[in-house]
Motif scaffolding. Structure first.
Motif, PDB file in Angstrom:
ATOM      1  N   VAL A  86      -7.339  -8.600  -2.892  1.00  0.00           N
ATOM      2  CA  VAL A  86      -6.514  -9.733  -2.472  1.00  0.00           C
ATOM      3  C   VAL A  86      -6.370 -10.674  -3.657  1.00  0.00           C
ATOM      4  CG1 VAL A  86      -6.215 -11.622  -0.835  1.00  0.00           C
ATOM      5  CG2 VAL A  86      -7.466  -9.577  -0.134  1.00  0.00           C
ATOM      6  N   GLY A  87      -5.154 -11.155  -3.899  1.00  0.00           N
ATOM      7  CA  GLY A  87      -4.986 -12.081  -5.007  1.00  0.00           C
ATOM      8  C   GLY A  87      -3.565 -12.558  -5.162  1.00  0.00           C
ATOM      9  N   ARG A  88      -3.369 -13.436  -6.146  1.00  0.00           N
ATOM     10  CA  ARG A  88      -2.019 -13.887  -6.473  1.00  0.00           C
ATOM     11  C   ARG A  88      -1.263 -12.737  -7.129  1.00  0.00           C
ATOM     12  NH1 ARG A  88      -1.104 -17.805 -10.133  1.00  0.00           N
ATOM     13  NH2 ARG A  88      -2.836 -17.058 -11.396  1.00  0.00           N
ATOM     14  N   PRO A  89       0.045 -12.671  -6.905  1.00  0.00           N
ATOM     15  CA  PRO A  89       0.811 -11.557  -7.479  1.00  0.00           C
ATOM     16  C   PRO A  89       0.640 -11.408  -8.984  1.00  0.00           C
ATOM     17  CG  PRO A  89       2.144 -12.744  -5.881  1.00  0.00           C
ATOM     18  CD  PRO A  89       0.874 -13.526  -6.034  1.00  0.00           C
ATOM     19  N   LEU A  90       0.644 -12.534  -9.714  1.00  0.00           N
ATOM     20  CA  LEU A  90       0.512 -12.450 -11.168  1.00  0.00           C
ATOM     21  C   LEU A  90      -0.822 -11.843 -11.565  1.00  0.00           C
ATOM     22  CD1 LEU A  90       1.626 -13.043 -13.971  1.00  0.00           C
ATOM     23  CD2 LEU A  90       0.637 -15.346 -13.805  1.00  0.00           C
ATOM     24  N   ASP A  91      -1.881 -12.227 -10.854  1.00  0.00           N
ATOM     25  CA  ASP A  91      -3.200 -11.663 -11.155  1.00  0.00           C
ATOM     26  C   ASP A  91      -3.247 -10.171 -10.883  1.00  0.00           C
ATOM     27  OD1 ASP A  91      -4.077 -14.177 -11.864  1.00  0.00           O
ATOM     28  OD2 ASP A  91      -4.916 -14.625  -9.884  1.00  0.00           O
ATOM     29  N   GLY A 101       0.836  -1.195   0.000  1.00  0.00           N
ATOM     30  CA  GLY A 101       0.000   0.000   0.000  1.00  0.00           C
ATOM     31  C   GLY A 101       0.867   1.240   0.000  1.00  0.00           C
ATOM     32  N   GLU A 102       0.291   2.335  -0.455  1.00  0.00           N
ATOM     33  CA  GLU A 102       1.039   3.584  -0.494  1.00  0.00           C
ATOM     34  C   GLU A 102       1.288   4.095   0.921  1.00  0.00           C
ATOM     35  OE1 GLU A 102      -3.301   4.854  -0.407  1.00  0.00           O
ATOM     36  OE2 GLU A 102      -2.121   3.238  -1.304  1.00  0.00           O
ATOM     37  N   SER A 103       2.169   5.058   1.049  1.00  0.00           N
ATOM     38  CA  SER A 103       2.429   5.665   2.347  1.00  0.00           C
ATOM     39  C   SER A 103       1.135   6.266   2.892  1.00  0.00           C
ATOM     40  CB  SER A 103       3.486   6.767   2.230  1.00  0.00           C
ATOM     41  OG  SER A 103       4.716   6.231   1.801  1.00  0.00           O
ATOM     42  N   GLY A 104       0.860   6.004   4.185  1.00  0.00           N
ATOM     43  CA  GLY A 104      -0.353   6.511   4.793  1.00  0.00           C
ATOM     44  C   GLY A 104      -1.555   5.607   4.642  1.00  0.00           C
ATOM     45  N   SER A 105      -1.359   4.428   4.084  1.00  0.00           N
ATOM     46  CA  SER A 105      -2.494   3.522   3.866  1.00  0.00           C
ATOM     47  C   SER A 105      -2.906   2.783   5.136  1.00  0.00           C
ATOM     48  CB  SER A 105      -2.150   2.506   2.774  1.00  0.00           C
ATOM     49  OG  SER A 105      -1.040   1.700   3.157  1.00  0.00           O
ATOM     50  N   GLY A 106      -2.040   2.782   6.162  1.00  0.00           N
ATOM     51  CA  GLY A 106      -2.355   2.109   7.415  1.00  0.00           C
ATOM     52  C   GLY A 106      -1.475   0.911   7.711  1.00  0.00           C
ATOM     53  N   LYS A 107      -0.445   0.697   6.901  1.00  0.00           N
ATOM     54  CA  LYS A 107       0.416  -0.482   7.074  1.00  0.00           C
ATOM     55  C   LYS A 107       1.133  -0.470   8.424  1.00  0.00           C
ATOM     56  CE  LYS A 107       3.138  -0.082   3.517  1.00  0.00           C
ATOM     57  NZ  LYS A 107       2.747   1.303   3.121  1.00  0.00           N
ATOM     58  N   THR A 108       1.612   0.692   8.854  1.00  0.00           N
ATOM     59  CA  THR A 108       2.361   0.762  10.110  1.00  0.00           C
ATOM     60  C   THR A 108       1.474   0.424  11.305  1.00  0.00           C
ATOM     61  OG1 THR A 108       3.876   2.422   9.210  1.00  0.00           O
ATOM     62  CG2 THR A 108       3.747   2.245  11.605  1.00  0.00           C
ATOM     63  N   PHE A 151      -2.217  -8.835  -0.167  1.00  0.00           N
ATOM     64  CA  PHE A 151      -3.301  -7.958   0.255  1.00  0.00           C
ATOM     65  C   PHE A 151      -2.915  -6.530  -0.114  1.00  0.00           C
ATOM     66  CE2 PHE A 151      -3.574 -11.680   2.845  1.00  0.00           C
ATOM     67  CZ  PHE A 151      -4.909 -11.852   3.177  1.00  0.00           C
ATOM     68  N   VAL A 152      -3.787  -5.839  -0.812  1.00  0.00           N
ATOM     69  CA  VAL A 152      -3.532  -4.456  -1.199  1.00  0.00           C
ATOM     70  C   VAL A 152      -4.330  -3.548  -0.273  1.00  0.00           C
ATOM     71  CG1 VAL A 152      -3.631  -2.731  -3.034  1.00  0.00           C
ATOM     72  CG2 VAL A 152      -3.182  -5.136  -3.599  1.00  0.00           C
ATOM     73  N   MET A 153      -3.658  -2.581   0.322  1.00  0.00           N
ATOM     74  CA  MET A 153      -4.269  -1.713   1.313  1.00  0.00           C
ATOM     75  C   MET A 153      -4.317  -0.275   0.815  1.00  0.00           C
ATOM     76  SD  MET A 153      -3.235  -1.676   5.326  1.00  0.00           S
ATOM     77  CE  MET A 153      -4.440  -1.169   6.535  1.00  0.00           C
ATOM     78  N   SER A 154      -5.422   0.399   1.102  1.00  0.00           N
ATOM     79  CA  SER A 154      -5.556   1.808   0.738  1.00  0.00           C
ATOM     80  C   SER A 154      -6.535   2.466   1.692  1.00  0.00           C
ATOM     81  CB  SER A 154      -6.051   1.953  -0.702  1.00  0.00           C
ATOM     82  OG  SER A 154      -6.196   3.314  -1.051  1.00  0.00           O
TER      83      SER A 154
END
Length: 263
Positions: free
Chosen positions: A228-233, A42-49, A218-221
């Motif tokens: 959510v998915g496989r990297p290739l997808d 996820g981009e900076s500020g998405s909540g990952k930390t 998992f992609v976060m924003s």
């Protein structure tokens, strides 16, 4: 992790005004199976930390459940909490910040065993873990400044492995390393997942790096899991706008700065 929400109270704008709040995580679901490597991007500020702090048990969510080995971490008894602290370890972005420059590597590696009161042959465990990360026993008597950045990250990984964890959380573990060294650390993490049966949560903002090391992403924003998915997808058929932006940011020789190599 089920339906985790986290809100922070902000400073009042006026003496008698209502105290505003900021929702950083919004009903987040995330799971990882034994022996599986998953990515969180996820981009900076998405909540990952914030999510990382909750995953490691250092911060309690406002609502939702953090589940481990069939129990909720925050409602568990003392013994289960101790089991959780031993079983979930983290590797940070900058290994120099997690190693005392005045302390020999061997002593630094012993710290997790002492703080968690783990009874075992400490000397043998240090040698075993150094071997697992590809460093010899001669590293024991040396100081952090005597190692390269890649070697220091291996030491940081070794320190996280000392208690024998089931889950390893890697928070931007290669972003501070040269590109030539990144692949070595990523391959090490992949080997550890395969050989030790670890569950790996790999957190980063670079989708290409995570795609190399994980099998599910998992992609976060804006505090939510948007895809959510496989990297290739995710690379070839991104659905969420945040995923498309991350894919577009991947640099390549063919695509150049335009990030169009995947088109």
């Amino acid at each position: 992790m089920r339906q985790v929400t986290q809100t922070y109270a902000l400073r009042r704008q006026s003496l008698f005004g209502a105290r505003p709040s900021l929702k950083v995580l919004d009903h987040v679901d995330l799971d990882v199976r034994p022996g599986e490597a998953v990515g969180l991007v996820g981009e900076s500020g998405s909540g990952k930390t914030t999510l990382t702090r909750i995953l490691t048990g250092s911060e309690r969510p406002q609502s939702g459940n953090v589940l481990f080995d069939g129990f909720d971490v925050w409602s568990a008894d003392r013994e289960k909490r101790r089991h959780f602290r031993r079983s979930v370890q983290i590797v940070l972005q900058n290994p120099r910040s997690s190693l005392d420059p005045r302390m020999r590597v061997g002593t630094s590696l012993l710290e997790p065993l002492r703080s968690l009161q783990i009874d075992c042959d400490h000397a043998a465990r240090v040698i075993e873990v150094l071997d697992q990360v590809g460093l010899g026993r001669n590293a024991i008597e040396r100081y952090p400044h005597e190692f390269s950045g890649g070697q220091l990250q291996r030491i940081a990984i070794a320190r996280a492995l000392m208690p024998g964890p089931k889950v390893l959380i890697a928070d931007e573990p290669v972003s501070a390393l040269d590109v030539s060294i990144q692949a070595q650390v990523l391959n090490l993490l992949k080997d550890l997942v395969r050989n030790l049966g670890l569950s790996l949560v790999f957190i980063a903002h670079d989708l290409s790096v995570v795609a190399y090391a994980t099998s599910r992403v998992f992609v976060m924003s804006s505090g939510k899991i948007v895809e959510v998915g496989r990297p290739l997808d995710l690379f070839t058929k991104p659905q969420a706008e945040a995923t498309r932006n991350l894919v577009g940011a991947v640099l390549s020789v063919e695509g150049g700065l335009a990030g169009t190599a995947l088109d």
